[in-house]
Design a protein around this motif. Structure first.
Motif, PDB file in Angstrom:
ATOM      1  N   ASN A  26       0.822  -1.217   0.000  1.00 23.24           N
ATOM      2  CA  ASN A  26       0.000   0.000   0.000  1.00 23.24           C
ATOM      3  C   ASN A  26       0.855   1.266   0.000  1.00 23.24           C
ATOM      4  O   ASN A  26       0.333   2.356   0.045  1.00 23.24           O
ATOM      5  CB  ASN A  26      -0.987   0.006   1.171  1.00 23.24           C
ATOM      6  N   ILE A  57      -4.132  -5.004   2.701  1.00 22.67           N
ATOM      7  CA  ILE A  57      -5.286  -5.849   2.401  1.00 22.67           C
ATOM      8  C   ILE A  57      -6.411  -5.036   1.770  1.00 22.67           C
ATOM      9  O   ILE A  57      -7.033  -5.467   0.798  1.00 22.67           O
ATOM     10  CB  ILE A  57      -5.761  -6.592   3.668  1.00 22.67           C
ATOM     11  N   SER A  58      -6.657  -3.838   2.270  1.00 25.16           N
ATOM     12  CA  SER A  58      -7.733  -3.012   1.708  1.00 25.16           C
ATOM     13  C   SER A  58      -7.439  -2.647   0.247  1.00 25.16           C
ATOM     14  O   SER A  58      -8.362  -2.538  -0.561  1.00 25.16           O
ATOM     15  CB  SER A  58      -7.947  -1.754   2.543  1.00 25.16           C
ATOM     16  N   THR A  59      -6.171  -2.496  -0.102  1.00 27.72           N
ATOM     17  CA  THR A  59      -5.795  -2.199  -1.481  1.00 27.72           C
ATOM     18  C   THR A  59      -6.130  -3.382  -2.389  1.00 27.72           C
ATOM     19  O   THR A  59      -6.676  -3.203  -3.481  1.00 27.72           O
ATOM     20  CB  THR A  59      -4.294  -1.857  -1.580  1.00 27.72           C
ATOM     21  N   VAL A  61      -8.421  -5.676  -1.886  1.00 25.03           N
ATOM     22  CA  VAL A  61      -9.880  -5.764  -1.989  1.00 25.03           C
ATOM     23  C   VAL A  61     -10.386  -4.715  -2.986  1.00 25.03           C
ATOM     24  O   VAL A  61     -11.255  -5.010  -3.820  1.00 25.03           O
ATOM     25  CB  VAL A  61     -10.542  -5.604  -0.606  1.00 25.03           C
ATOM     26  N   SER A  62      -9.834  -3.518  -2.938  1.00 20.90           N
ATOM     27  CA  SER A  62     -10.233  -2.463  -3.880  1.00 20.90           C
ATOM     28  C   SER A  62      -9.919  -2.859  -5.327  1.00 20.90           C
ATOM     29  O   SER A  62     -10.748  -2.655  -6.220  1.00 20.90           O
ATOM     30  CB  SER A  62      -9.529  -1.149  -3.554  1.00 20.90           C
ATOM     31  N   GLU A  65     -12.431  -5.474  -6.453  1.00 28.16           N
ATOM     32  CA  GLU A  65     -13.760  -4.898  -6.661  1.00 28.16           C
ATOM     33  C   GLU A  65     -13.823  -4.050  -7.931  1.00 28.16           C
ATOM     34  O   GLU A  65     -14.813  -4.074  -8.649  1.00 28.16           O
ATOM     35  CB  GLU A  65     -14.189  -4.077  -5.445  1.00 28.16           C
ATOM     36  N   THR A  80      -7.721 -16.315   3.600  1.00 29.72           N
ATOM     37  CA  THR A  80      -7.162 -15.436   4.627  1.00 29.72           C
ATOM     38  C   THR A  80      -6.368 -16.289   5.613  1.00 29.72           C
ATOM     39  O   THR A  80      -6.678 -17.457   5.833  1.00 29.72           O
ATOM     40  CB  THR A  80      -8.266 -14.671   5.387  1.00 29.72           C
TER      41      THR A  80
END
Length: 127
Positions: A26, A57-59, A61-62, A65, A80
């Motif tokens: 990230n 992790i959020s990157t 998922v983005s 999506e 996970t």
């Protein structure tokens, strides 16, 4: 012993690391760098594995999506886990969350990519 040495020298170390895996950070690259890289990997290998630790992790998922919402990818697998990572200062292991998402091409992936390239070419011509 000689046979063992020969066997070790014949090992292909490239196979031990997946060629279609992207390890996302990230902090190093912008989000759309990874989105575009994922598209290229899907063109080449028909699927891509996105992997990240901790805050990245959020990157991941983005990225997944964005690709799914644009009709380019379908979710094949999500895994996970936690992994032990050595802390920089003391060298003691710290547990971090890990995610791996495998995305595959949609049926109309190639059509969408071709349409996107045509739009990009038209924009460049108008500039």
């Amino acid at each position: 012993m000689e046979e063992l040495a020969e066997g070790v020298s014949n090992l292909n170390l490239v196979d031990s690391q997946k060629k279609n895996r992207i390890q996302v950070s990230n902090t190093k690259k912008p989000l759309f760098f990874y989105v575009n890289l994922s598209k290229r990997y899907m063109q080449q290998y028909n699927e891509v594995e996105l992997s990240a630790l901790g805050m990245a992790i959020s990157t991941v998922v983005s990225i997944a999506e964005i690709l799914k919402n644009n009709g380019l990818a379908t979710e094949k697998k999500i895994m996970t886990s936690t992994v032990d990572v050595k802390e920089d200062m003391r060298g003691r292991p710290v547990q971090k969350a890990k995610i791996e998402i495998v995305l595959g091409k949609t049926v109309n992936f190639d059509e969408l990519m071709l349409a996107g390239q045509k739009v990009g070419n038209n924009i460049q011509e108008q500039s």
